[in-house]
Design an enzyme around this catalytic site. Structure first.
Site, PDB file in Angstrom:
ATOM      1  CG  HIS A 105      -0.180   0.117   2.526  1.00  0.00           C
ATOM      2  ND1 HIS A 105       0.465  -0.953   3.098  1.00  0.00           N
ATOM      3  CD2 HIS A 105       0.021   1.165   3.381  1.00  0.00           C
ATOM      4  CE1 HIS A 105       1.030  -0.586   4.235  1.00  0.00           C
ATOM      5  NE2 HIS A 105       0.782   0.709   4.429  1.00  0.00           N
ATOM      6  CG  ASP A 107       1.595   5.275   4.703  1.00  0.00           C
ATOM      7  OD1 ASP A 107       1.171   4.121   4.921  1.00  0.00           O
ATOM      8  OD2 ASP A 107       2.711   5.679   5.079  1.00  0.00           O
ATOM      9  CG  HIS A 268       5.036   1.077   3.043  1.00  0.00           C
ATOM     10  ND1 HIS A 268       4.476   2.220   2.516  1.00  0.00           N
ATOM     11  CD2 HIS A 268       4.474   0.930   4.272  1.00  0.00           C
ATOM     12  CE1 HIS A 268       3.622   2.743   3.364  1.00  0.00           C
ATOM     13  NE2 HIS A 268       3.587   1.972   4.444  1.00  0.00           N
ATOM     14  NE  ARG A 283       1.905   6.509   9.017  1.00  0.00           N
ATOM     15  CZ  ARG A 283       0.834   5.870   8.558  1.00  0.00           C
ATOM     16  NH1 ARG A 283       0.954   4.656   8.048  1.00  0.00           N
ATOM     17  NH2 ARG A 283      -0.362   6.428   8.633  1.00  0.00           N
TER      18      ARG A 283
END
Length: 314
Positions: A105, A107, A268, A283
């Protein structure tokens, strides 16, 4: 590593990991007061290598991670998942509470101006497994035959958070202890508490490099004006180019590692191969721009609505 492949700026040095994506940066201590010369080198490396890595940043706290992120752009909170307590923007992904993002995906592509970059810090890492893999979506576009490039540049796709990338695999849930399984289900509910649907071009033009990149990943729902079967087949074709081995880099996490990736030019995947061990990463994402297609049209968010099932339960 050949000296020709290493870029040095003072004590900072940049070491490419593969020929297409990924570099480790050494000789820098990340902080909210990083010197402009180091910051300039980091930004340039990010655009060139798509994902960059820093070892031994164990000094970083949540607040210092956010302060460093502000040097690179404007941090933004996740649109549905609450931030970690005591922070402004930081999202914690804990494997015991649903944070296993084990699918390819980019983000937050279910909104129009999805993040331009993400800054991820390893906090708790399993003794074995738990790597993250990144793919270069610019070289994936470059690899397409001319006929597929022509087709790709005409396609638009609907992206939605109905697909919960961090809780997609039932086997991950079923392997958890009962208490953690309940937290897993709660995470899924929060993730889709507001439903988004956004139309993106399959091919966007990178606003800084001018590269053409493919916008896909598992927030993809369907191609506009195509039936489901055709959408699924085309998704597999283009996604397959993105995740070819030539386009990927794999990172073995150590506590204190930091990874930064250009979310406009990568996908990623967090490899879920560590059983019931615990993995915690934190994150911060940076505000992005609305993608622009090769013919100048911009992405559009079509739907934003509260999840009716959760609304009924409330």
């Amino acid at each position: 590593m050949s000296k020709l492949n290493v870029v040095e700026s003072g004590e900072l040095s940049i070491h490419p990991i593969t020929g297409r994506i990924g570099a480790e940066i050494r000789g820098v201590r990340l902080s909210g007061d990083l010197q402009p010369t180091a910051l300039e080198a980091i930004n340039a490396a990010l655009l060139r290598h798509k994902v960059i890595f820093f070892r031994d940043q164990t000094h970083l706290t949540d607040q210092e991670q956010e302060a460093f992120a502000k040097l690179l752009g404007d941090p933004v909170a996740h649109p549905t998942v609450p931030v970690r307590e005591g922070t402004e923007y930081l999202l914690e992904l804990d494997s015991l509470h649903g944070g296993r993002a084990n699918s390819w995906h980019t983000d937050v592509t279910f909104v129009d101006a999805y993040p331009k970059a993400s800054i991820l810090r390893g906090v708790t890492n399993p003794e074995v497994g738990g790597d993250t893999v990144w793919a270069n979506t610019a070289t994936a576009y470059d690899d397409l035959p001319a006929t597929l490039k022509t087709l790709a540049e005409q396609l638009w796709a609907v992206h939605s958070n109905d697909y919960d990338y961090a809780a997609a695999a039932s086997y991950a849930r079923d392997a958890l202890p009962e208490q953690a399984r309940a937290a897993y289900e709660r995470y899924r509910e929060v993730f889709v508490s507001t439903r988004y649907e956004t139309e993106h071009p399959l091919v966007r033009v990178h606003p800084q490099t001018g590269e053409k990149t493919l916008v896909l990943g598992h927030f993809f729902k369907r191609f506009v004006d195509l039936p489901g079967s055709a959408s699924n087949h085309l998704f597999e074709v283009f996604q397959g180019y993105i995740t070819r081995l030539e386009n990927i880099v794999r990172w073995r996490w150590q506590s204190g590692d930091v990874a930064i990736w250009d979310n406009r030019a990568t996908q990623h995947y967090a490899v879920n191969d560590y059983g019931d061990a615990r993995r915690v990463v934190r994150r911060v994402t940076l505000a992005g721009d609305v993608p622009v297609s090769v013919d100048g049209r911009k992405s559009v968010t079509r739907t934003v609505e509260k999840n009716p099932k959760l609304a009924a339960a409330a």
